[in-house]
Scaffold this motif. Structure first.
Motif, PDB file in Angstrom:
ATOM      1  N   ASN A 188       0.843  -1.194   0.000  1.00 17.68           N
ATOM      2  CA  ASN A 188       0.000   0.000   0.000  1.00 17.68           C
ATOM      3  C   ASN A 188       0.884   1.252   0.000  1.00 17.68           C
ATOM      4  O   ASN A 188       2.081   1.200   0.297  1.00 17.68           O
ATOM      5  N   TYR A 189       0.285   2.356  -0.352  1.00 15.89           N
ATOM      6  CA  TYR A 189       1.015   3.609  -0.524  1.00 15.89           C
ATOM      7  C   TYR A 189       1.774   4.014   0.744  1.00 15.89           C
ATOM      8  O   TYR A 189       2.941   4.399   0.684  1.00 15.89           O
ATOM      9  N   THR A 190       1.159   3.903   1.886  1.00 16.09           N
ATOM     10  CA  THR A 190       1.782   4.314   3.142  1.00 16.09           C
ATOM     11  C   THR A 190       3.021   3.470   3.432  1.00 16.09           C
ATOM     12  O   THR A 190       4.077   3.991   3.796  1.00 16.09           O
ATOM     13  N   THR A 233      -0.970  -0.235  -4.106  1.00 18.04           N
ATOM     14  CA  THR A 233      -2.428  -0.132  -3.984  1.00 18.04           C
ATOM     15  C   THR A 233      -2.793   1.224  -3.392  1.00 18.04           C
ATOM     16  O   THR A 233      -2.134   1.724  -2.486  1.00 18.04           O
ATOM     17  N   ARG A 234      -3.845   1.810  -3.963  1.00 18.89           N
ATOM     18  CA  ARG A 234      -4.306   3.133  -3.543  1.00 18.89           C
ATOM     19  C   ARG A 234      -5.813   3.120  -3.410  1.00 18.89           C
ATOM     20  O   ARG A 234      -6.485   2.203  -3.893  1.00 18.89           O
ATOM     21  N   LYS A 235      -6.333   4.151  -2.817  1.00 22.96           N
ATOM     22  CA  LYS A 235      -7.781   4.266  -2.659  1.00 22.96           C
ATOM     23  C   LYS A 235      -8.463   4.343  -4.017  1.00 22.96           C
ATOM     24  O   LYS A 235      -7.874   4.772  -5.005  1.00 22.96           O
ATOM     25  N   ASN A 249      -4.541   2.011  -8.637  1.00 20.92           N
ATOM     26  CA  ASN A 249      -3.250   1.399  -8.367  1.00 20.92           C
ATOM     27  C   ASN A 249      -2.195   1.814  -9.383  1.00 20.92           C
ATOM     28  O   ASN A 249      -2.512   2.248 -10.489  1.00 20.92           O
TER      29      ASN A 249
END
Length: 87
Positions: free
Chosen positions: A5-7, A30-32, A36
């Motif tokens: 994920n991005y974070t 992966t993003r909201k 992606n």
């Protein structure tokens, strides 16, 4: 293929970039909202683009397929290489 994920990517950017380049990994970030992103090494990207170019030309593609069939059917020859000394 890695998925992160991005974070997590942001917090471990160097480690993930090293993994992509050193291990020839493809990474999906992966993003909201399912927006992606895929990360590839430059070497992998260049190889992909070369294959798209070669396979996108019908004449090149046909020549490669014909050559592959010849090789698979034993229609090939081997030659000894001659070593040339540097002057």
């Amino acid at each position: 293929m890695l998925a992160v994920n991005y974070t997590n990517l942001r917090d471990n950017m160097k480690r993930y970039m090293d993994q992509v380049t050193d291990d020839y990994e493809t990474m999906i970030v992966t993003r909201k909202n399912n927006k992606n992103v895929v990360i590839l090494s430059e070497e992998t990207y260049n190889n992909l683009m070369e294959n798209v170019y070669v396979m996108g030309n019908k004449a090149n593609y046909d020549w490669l397929i014909e050559s592959k069939a010849q090789l698979e059917n034993g229609h090939c020859a081997t030659h000894e290489l001659i070593e040339v000394e540097d002057e």
